[in-house]
Motif scaffolding. Sequence first.
Motif, PDB file in Angstrom:
ATOM      1  N   ARG A  50      17.692 -13.398  45.566  1.00 28.19           N
ATOM      2  CA  ARG A  50      16.494 -13.389  46.396  1.00 28.19           C
ATOM      3  C   ARG A  50      15.364 -12.677  45.659  1.00 28.19           C
ATOM      4  O   ARG A  50      15.605 -11.748  44.899  1.00 28.19           O
ATOM      5  N   VAL A  51      14.135 -13.117  45.905  1.00 30.40           N
ATOM      6  CA  VAL A  51      12.950 -12.439  45.384  1.00 30.40           C
ATOM      7  C   VAL A  51      11.883 -12.378  46.473  1.00 30.40           C
ATOM      8  O   VAL A  51      11.818 -13.251  47.334  1.00 30.40           O
ATOM      9  N   GLU A  52      11.079 -11.330  46.422  1.00 25.28           N
ATOM     10  CA  GLU A  52       9.893 -11.210  47.264  1.00 25.28           C
ATOM     11  C   GLU A  52       8.790 -10.634  46.390  1.00 25.28           C
ATOM     12  O   GLU A  52       9.068  -9.855  45.466  1.00 25.28           O
ATOM     13  N   TYR A  53       7.543 -11.000  46.693  1.00 24.24           N
ATOM     14  CA  TYR A  53       6.405 -10.508  45.915  1.00 24.24           C
ATOM     15  C   TYR A  53       5.305 -10.041  46.847  1.00 24.24           C
ATOM     16  O   TYR A  53       4.937 -10.745  47.786  1.00 24.24           O
ATOM     17  N   ASN A  54       4.787  -8.847  46.574  1.00 20.63           N
ATOM     18  CA  ASN A  54       3.653  -8.301  47.304  1.00 20.63           C
ATOM     19  C   ASN A  54       2.450  -8.347  46.367  1.00 20.63           C
ATOM     20  O   ASN A  54       2.342  -7.504  45.475  1.00 20.63           O
ATOM     21  N   PRO A  55       1.565  -9.331  46.532  1.00 12.23           N
ATOM     22  CA  PRO A  55       0.464  -9.485  45.578  1.00 12.23           C
ATOM     23  C   PRO A  55      -0.548  -8.342  45.606  1.00 12.23           C
ATOM     24  O   PRO A  55      -1.094  -7.998  44.558  1.00 12.23           O
ATOM     25  N   SER A  56      -0.791  -7.735  46.761  1.00 11.76           N
ATOM     26  CA  SER A  56      -1.777  -6.655  46.804  1.00 11.76           C
ATOM     27  C   SER A  56      -1.267  -5.403  46.100  1.00 11.76           C
ATOM     28  O   SER A  56      -2.033  -4.685  45.464  1.00 11.76           O
ATOM     29  N   VAL A  82       3.580  -6.021  38.392  1.00 12.67           N
ATOM     30  CA  VAL A  82       3.875  -7.404  37.987  1.00 12.67           C
ATOM     31  C   VAL A  82       2.735  -8.315  38.416  1.00 12.67           C
ATOM     32  O   VAL A  82       2.420  -8.418  39.599  1.00 12.67           O
ATOM     33  N   PRO A  83       2.094  -9.008  37.466  1.00 12.74           N
ATOM     34  CA  PRO A  83       1.025  -9.938  37.830  1.00 12.74           C
ATOM     35  C   PRO A  83       1.581 -11.193  38.520  1.00 12.74           C
ATOM     36  O   PRO A  83       2.739 -11.560  38.333  1.00 12.74           O
ATOM     37  N   ILE A 126       3.471 -13.955  36.570  1.00 12.05           N
ATOM     38  CA  ILE A 126       4.866 -13.692  36.199  1.00 12.05           C
ATOM     39  C   ILE A 126       5.786 -14.081  37.359  1.00 12.05           C
ATOM     40  O   ILE A 126       6.830 -14.713  37.163  1.00 12.05           O
ATOM     41  N   TYR A 127       5.391 -13.733  38.575  1.00  7.77           N
ATOM     42  CA  TYR A 127       6.149 -14.131  39.762  1.00  7.77           C
ATOM     43  C   TYR A 127       6.223 -15.653  39.871  1.00  7.77           C
ATOM     44  O   TYR A 127       7.291 -16.221  40.086  1.00  7.77           O
ATOM     45  N   GLU A 128       5.093 -16.316  39.706  1.00  6.77           N
ATOM     46  CA  GLU A 128       5.067 -17.781  39.775  1.00  6.77           C
ATOM     47  C   GLU A 128       5.946 -18.395  38.682  1.00  6.77           C
ATOM     48  O   GLU A 128       6.628 -19.398  38.906  1.00  6.77           O
ATOM     49  N   GLY A 129       5.927 -17.794  37.504  1.00  5.31           N
ATOM     50  CA  GLY A 129       6.774 -18.264  36.416  1.00  5.31           C
ATOM     51  C   GLY A 129       8.245 -18.143  36.751  1.00  5.31           C
ATOM     52  O   GLY A 129       9.047 -19.026  36.431  1.00  5.31           O
TER      53      GLY A 129
END
Length: 70
Positions: A15-21, A41-42, A45-48
């Motif tokens: 599983r992954v989660e990303y907080n862009p702010s 993490v920009p 990189i998450y999108e990649g």
Amino acid sequence: MEGGVPHLRSSAISRVEYNPSARILSIWFVDSGGPYDYHGVPAHIYEGLLSASSAGSYFNDFIRDQYSVG
């Protein structure tokens, strides 16, 4: 990601989660659990990671040892 947690086809990452702010990528691993929070993490990189043919290899090449974990 809006609307739910993204699905990865990975034998290493469950599983992954990303907080862009906050630029925090949280990763749960199949073997060691988690979450492990990678800071700074920009978004690209998450999108990649989401689009990689092997999320585990992408993690090893572009995330592991590149960002602080906390």
